[in-house]
Motif scaffolding. Structure first.
Motif, PDB file in Angstrom:
ATOM      1  N   LEU A 186       0.806  -1.221   0.000  1.00 52.07           N
ATOM      2  CA  LEU A 186       0.000   0.000   0.000  1.00 52.07           C
ATOM      3  C   LEU A 186       0.840   1.272   0.000  1.00 52.07           C
ATOM      4  CD1 LEU A 186      -2.952  -0.934   2.398  1.00 52.07           C
ATOM      5  CD2 LEU A 186      -2.930  -0.871  -0.110  1.00 52.07           C
ATOM      6  N   ASN A 187       1.988   1.230   0.659  1.00 52.47           N
ATOM      7  CA  ASN A 187       2.793   2.456   0.726  1.00 52.47           C
ATOM      8  C   ASN A 187       3.467   2.807  -0.601  1.00 52.47           C
ATOM      9  OD1 ASN A 187       4.827   0.554   0.645  1.00 52.47           O
ATOM     10  ND2 ASN A 187       5.681   1.051   2.655  1.00 52.47           N
ATOM     11  N   THR A 188       3.323   1.943  -1.602  1.00 55.09           N
ATOM     12  CA  THR A 188       3.874   2.249  -2.930  1.00 55.09           C
ATOM     13  C   THR A 188       2.782   2.605  -3.933  1.00 55.09           C
ATOM     14  OG1 THR A 188       3.768  -0.035  -3.775  1.00 55.09           O
ATOM     15  CG2 THR A 188       5.734   0.593  -2.492  1.00 55.09           C
ATOM     16  N   ILE A 189       1.519   2.524  -3.508  1.00 51.41           N
ATOM     17  CA  ILE A 189       0.392   2.791  -4.404  1.00 51.41           C
ATOM     18  C   ILE A 189      -0.094   4.224  -4.209  1.00 51.41           C
ATOM     19  CG2 ILE A 189      -1.959   2.111  -5.029  1.00 51.41           C
ATOM     20  CD1 ILE A 189      -1.302  -0.708  -4.058  1.00 51.41           C
ATOM     21  N   PRO A 190      -0.213   5.006  -5.288  1.00 54.12           N
ATOM     22  CA  PRO A 190      -0.637   6.416  -5.166  1.00 54.12           C
ATOM     23  C   PRO A 190      -2.018   6.551  -4.516  1.00 54.12           C
ATOM     24  CG  PRO A 190       0.199   5.957  -7.378  1.00 54.12           C
ATOM     25  CD  PRO A 190       0.058   4.634  -6.689  1.00 54.12           C
ATOM     26  N   THR A 191      -2.200   7.640  -3.779  1.00 49.78           N
ATOM     27  CA  THR A 191      -3.497   7.923  -3.159  1.00 49.78           C
ATOM     28  C   THR A 191      -4.236   9.054  -3.879  1.00 49.78           C
ATOM     29  OG1 THR A 191      -2.489   9.491  -1.609  1.00 49.78           O
ATOM     30  CG2 THR A 191      -2.660   7.192  -0.883  1.00 49.78           C
ATOM     31  N   PHE A 192      -3.601   9.636  -4.895  1.00 47.67           N
ATOM     32  CA  PHE A 192      -4.233  10.767  -5.603  1.00 47.67           C
ATOM     33  C   PHE A 192      -4.262  10.518  -7.101  1.00 47.67           C
ATOM     34  CE2 PHE A 192      -4.298  14.748  -7.916  1.00 47.67           C
ATOM     35  CZ  PHE A 192      -5.330  15.441  -7.279  1.00 47.67           C
ATOM     36  N   GLU A 193      -5.371  10.886  -7.711  1.00 41.62           N
ATOM     37  CA  GLU A 193      -5.520  10.852  -9.166  1.00 41.62           C
ATOM     38  C   GLU A 193      -6.530  11.909  -9.565  1.00 41.62           C
ATOM     39  OE1 GLU A 193      -4.818  10.770 -12.374  1.00 41.62           O
ATOM     40  OE2 GLU A 193      -4.155   8.677 -12.090  1.00 41.62           O
ATOM     41  N   ASP A 194      -6.297  12.570 -10.695  1.00 41.77           N
ATOM     42  CA  ASP A 194      -7.322  13.488 -11.223  1.00 41.77           C
ATOM     43  C   ASP A 194      -7.440  13.401 -12.735  1.00 41.77           C
ATOM     44  OD1 ASP A 194      -5.102  14.821 -12.169  1.00 41.77           O
ATOM     45  OD2 ASP A 194      -5.454  16.670 -11.038  1.00 41.77           O
ATOM     46  N   PHE A 195      -6.588  12.565 -13.367  1.00 36.36           N
ATOM     47  CA  PHE A 195      -6.595  12.365 -14.812  1.00 36.36           C
ATOM     48  C   PHE A 195      -6.397  13.665 -15.584  1.00 36.36           C
ATOM     49  CE2 PHE A 195      -9.362   9.074 -12.939  1.00 36.36           C
ATOM     50  CZ  PHE A 195      -8.613   7.950 -13.276  1.00 36.36           C
ATOM     51  N   GLY A 196      -5.866  14.678 -14.900  1.00 32.40           N
ATOM     52  CA  GLY A 196      -5.661  15.964 -15.553  1.00 32.40           C
ATOM     53  C   GLY A 196      -6.948  16.691 -15.866  1.00 32.40           C
ATOM     54  N   LYS A 197      -8.030  16.306 -15.177  1.00 30.25           N
ATOM     55  CA  LYS A 197      -9.347  16.897 -15.435  1.00 30.25           C
ATOM     56  C   LYS A 197      -9.838  17.675 -14.217  1.00 30.25           C
ATOM     57  CE  LYS A 197      -9.646  14.817 -19.435  1.00 30.25           C
ATOM     58  NZ  LYS A 197      -9.542  15.594 -20.713  1.00 30.25           N
ATOM     59  N   SER A 198     -10.653  18.666 -14.452  1.00 31.30           N
ATOM     60  CA  SER A 198     -11.254  19.442 -13.370  1.00 31.30           C
ATOM     61  C   SER A 198     -12.348  18.626 -12.702  1.00 31.30           C
ATOM     62  CB  SER A 198     -11.853  20.738 -13.918  1.00 31.30           C
ATOM     63  OG  SER A 198     -12.948  20.441 -14.786  1.00 31.30           O
ATOM     64  N   ASP A 199     -12.733  19.035 -11.504  1.00 35.59           N
ATOM     65  CA  ASP A 199     -13.837  18.360 -10.812  1.00 35.59           C
ATOM     66  C   ASP A 199     -15.113  18.397 -11.655  1.00 35.59           C
ATOM     67  OD1 ASP A 199     -12.190  17.804  -8.724  1.00 35.59           O
ATOM     68  OD2 ASP A 199     -13.114  19.174  -7.290  1.00 35.59           O
ATOM     69  N   LYS A 200     -15.331  19.505 -12.343  1.00 36.34           N
ATOM     70  CA  LYS A 200     -16.535  19.660 -13.159  1.00 36.34           C
ATOM     71  C   LYS A 200     -16.571  18.618 -14.273  1.00 36.34           C
ATOM     72  CE  LYS A 200     -19.153  23.075 -15.842  1.00 36.34           C
ATOM     73  NZ  LYS A 200     -19.184  24.489 -16.337  1.00 36.34           N
ATOM     74  N   LYS A 201     -15.433  18.393 -14.932  1.00 30.91           N
ATOM     75  CA  LYS A 201     -15.387  17.424 -16.021  1.00 30.91           C
ATOM     76  C   LYS A 201     -15.519  15.997 -15.495  1.00 30.91           C
ATOM     77  CE  LYS A 201     -12.953  20.144 -19.486  1.00 30.91           C
ATOM     78  NZ  LYS A 201     -11.750  20.262 -20.357  1.00 30.91           N
ATOM     79  N   LEU A 202     -14.928  15.741 -14.325  1.00 27.75           N
ATOM     80  CA  LEU A 202     -15.048  14.418 -13.727  1.00 27.75           C
ATOM     81  C   LEU A 202     -16.502  14.119 -13.348  1.00 27.75           C
ATOM     82  CD1 LEU A 202     -11.839  14.386 -11.488  1.00 27.75           C
ATOM     83  CD2 LEU A 202     -12.256  12.974 -13.519  1.00 27.75           C
ATOM     84  N   LYS A 203     -17.187  15.122 -12.827  1.00 21.66           N
ATOM     85  CA  LYS A 203     -18.603  14.953 -12.482  1.00 21.66           C
ATOM     86  C   LYS A 203     -19.426  14.653 -13.732  1.00 21.66           C
ATOM     87  CE  LYS A 203     -18.762  17.911  -8.359  1.00 21.66           C
ATOM     88  NZ  LYS A 203     -19.281  19.185  -7.790  1.00 21.66           N
ATOM     89  N   LYS A 204     -19.122  15.352 -14.825  1.00 24.40           N
ATOM     90  CA  LYS A 204     -19.847  15.147 -16.077  1.00 24.40           C
ATOM     91  C   LYS A 204     -19.624  13.733 -16.592  1.00 24.40           C
ATOM     92  CE  LYS A 204     -22.453  17.155 -19.206  1.00 24.40           C
ATOM     93  NZ  LYS A 204     -23.781  17.672 -18.861  1.00 24.40           N
ATOM     94  N   TYR A 205     -18.388  13.263 -16.490  1.00 27.24           N
ATOM     95  CA  TYR A 205     -18.065  11.915 -16.953  1.00 27.24           C
ATOM     96  C   TYR A 205     -18.790  10.874 -16.104  1.00 27.24           C
ATOM     97  CZ  TYR A 205     -15.195   8.059 -18.706  1.00 27.24           C
ATOM     98  OH  TYR A 205     -14.779   6.886 -19.290  1.00 27.24           O
ATOM     99  N   LEU A 206     -18.846  11.118 -14.799  1.00 31.19           N
ATOM    100  CA  LEU A 206     -19.526  10.190 -13.894  1.00 31.19           C
ATOM    101  C   LEU A 206     -21.006  10.083 -14.230  1.00 31.19           C
ATOM    102  CD1 LEU A 206     -19.604   8.349 -11.418  1.00 31.19           C
ATOM    103  CD2 LEU A 206     -19.898  10.393  -9.992  1.00 31.19           C
ATOM    104  N   GLU A 207     -21.625  11.196 -14.607  1.00 35.48           N
ATOM    105  CA  GLU A 207     -23.048  11.187 -14.944  1.00 35.48           C
ATOM    106  C   GLU A 207     -23.344  10.174 -16.057  1.00 35.48           C
ATOM    107  OE1 GLU A 207     -24.243  15.118 -15.946  1.00 35.48           O
ATOM    108  OE2 GLU A 207     -23.792  15.931 -13.949  1.00 35.48           O
ATOM    109  N   LYS A 208     -22.477  10.141 -17.057  1.00 31.59           N
ATOM    110  CA  LYS A 208     -22.660   9.220 -18.183  1.00 31.59           C
ATOM    111  C   LYS A 208     -22.527   7.762 -17.718  1.00 31.59           C
ATOM    112  CE  LYS A 208     -20.505   7.972 -22.607  1.00 31.59           C
ATOM    113  NZ  LYS A 208     -20.041   6.637 -22.205  1.00 31.59           N
ATOM    114  N   ILE A 209     -21.503   7.486 -16.917  1.00 30.69           N
ATOM    115  CA  ILE A 209     -21.255   6.099 -16.493  1.00 30.69           C
ATOM    116  C   ILE A 209     -22.394   5.596 -15.620  1.00 30.69           C
ATOM    117  CG2 ILE A 209     -19.642   4.533 -15.341  1.00 30.69           C
ATOM    118  CD1 ILE A 209     -17.488   6.676 -15.702  1.00 30.69           C
ATOM    119  N   ARG A 210     -22.856   6.426 -14.690  1.00 30.55           N
ATOM    120  CA  ARG A 210     -23.865   5.921 -13.752  1.00 30.55           C
ATOM    121  C   ARG A 210     -25.208   5.681 -14.432  1.00 30.55           C
ATOM    122  NH1 ARG A 210     -23.876  11.447 -10.237  1.00 30.55           N
ATOM    123  NH2 ARG A 210     -25.544  12.544 -11.322  1.00 30.55           N
ATOM    124  N   ILE A 211     -25.496   6.404 -15.510  1.00 27.01           N
ATOM    125  CA  ILE A 211     -26.705   6.124 -16.285  1.00 27.01           C
ATOM    126  C   ILE A 211     -26.586   4.739 -16.923  1.00 27.01           C
ATOM    127  CG2 ILE A 211     -27.976   6.752 -18.377  1.00 27.01           C
ATOM    128  CD1 ILE A 211     -27.431   9.703 -17.622  1.00 27.01           C
TER     129      ILE A 211
END
Length: 292
Positions: A17-42
């Motif tokens: 676990l101490n070698t596995i990253p705890t942060f990711e954002d894919f270079g995207k803003s929170d707004k874009k991540l939320k938009k992407y999530l909307e599509k997947i959850r549908i």
């Protein structure tokens, strides 16, 4: 957004676990991540509708993580577009007197989702090899034959528990339950910041307990126990996924995308066909309704 590879989060060999990253954002803003999530959850909601009609599988989603890892908000956001009849959420807290009068898996077994539904365990049967391992005195409350003191809880006891949990999950998988286990991998610093926000915001104060700080002091012990539990119980039929959880928006997207990718492999999940008699009389049924 670049497609997420579910295999990159799946534990298929010994994880550190101490070698596995705890942060990711894919270079995207929170707004874009939320938009992407909307599509997947549908799409996930649509899969559940078909799975409900198919009536052969259920899905069990196990969420584990340190305090403030974001389990509650992940459940709220990822399953927002599900038919309410299609998902059941169970939050397991300190066992009640009734629950302690049974074996430790009983309360989880009776909460399992029925065929056609998703079940989400917010904290899971793994608390019995996590919290109880950090605090072995809790085991004494289970009134297990041969366990009279903490000294009686040896390594074989824990190995037996891992075996029992693996057997439990194999039984479920062989009988139509698709199992996902997600560890929300939070950094100690991010937890500190989230606990501070709980104290600073009046609408979050109720979530804070002095006990949170006592458990935080045992951070290293918990990380060791999580690592061992994950490595000993990540199986093909019930895999663990380690999810970077310092960024809540990204964590939700990763979990949702993993679910969608893995469930797409179940190509036998299709809507049932109408029986021959109904098919043959569809036009007649339509005429009856249109003539009313």
């Amino acid at each position: 957004m670049k497609k997420i590879d579910s295999n990159s989060y799946k534990v298929e060999k010994a994880a550190k676990l101490n070698t596995i990253p705890t942060f990711e954002d894919f270079g995207k803003s929170d707004k874009k991540l939320k938009k992407y999530l909307e599509k997947i959850r549908i799409e996930l909601g649509e899969f559940q509708d078909v799975m409900y009609a198919h009536d052969k599988y259920s899905v069990l989603i196990c969420l584990q993580g340190m305090d403030t890892a974001g389990k509650d908000s992940l459940i709220r956001e990822v399953f927002k577009d599900f038919n309410v009849r299609g998902v059941q959420v169970h939050s397991f807290k300190v066992p009640t007197e009734l629950e302690r009068s049974h074996d430790y898996l009983w309360r989880h077994y009776i909460a399992l989702p029925q065929k056609g539904k998703f079940g989400v365990f917010n904290r899971t049967h793994y608390e019995n090899v996590l919290v109880t391992r950090v605090h072995p005195s809790y085991i004494l409350g289970e009134h297990i034959p041969g366990i009279h003191s903490v000294e009686d809880i040896d390594e074989k006891f824990w190995e037996d528990r891992f075996r029992q949990i693996n057997d439990f999950e194999l039984h479920l998988a062989q009988n139509g339950t698709i199992i996902f286990k997600f560890f929300l991998h939070l950094s100690k610093e991010e937890q500190r910041q989230r606990l501070l926000r709980r104290l600073e915001k009046k609408d979050k104060n109720w979530k804070f307990s002095a006990g949170d700080l006592k458990e935080r002091a045992l951070w290293d012990s918990y990380q060791e126990c999580y690592e061992e539990a994950i490595n000993k119980t990540s199986k093909t039929h019930a895999p663990w996924f380690v999810i970077p959880a310092d960024n809540k928006e990204a964590a939700r997207v990763i979990v949702a995308e993993i679910l969608l990718q893995e469930l797409a492999k179940y190509t036998d999940v299709v809507e049932p066909e109408l029986d021959e008699k109904t098919k043959a009389n569809i036009e007649e049924y339509k005429k009856q309704l249109e003539s009313e």
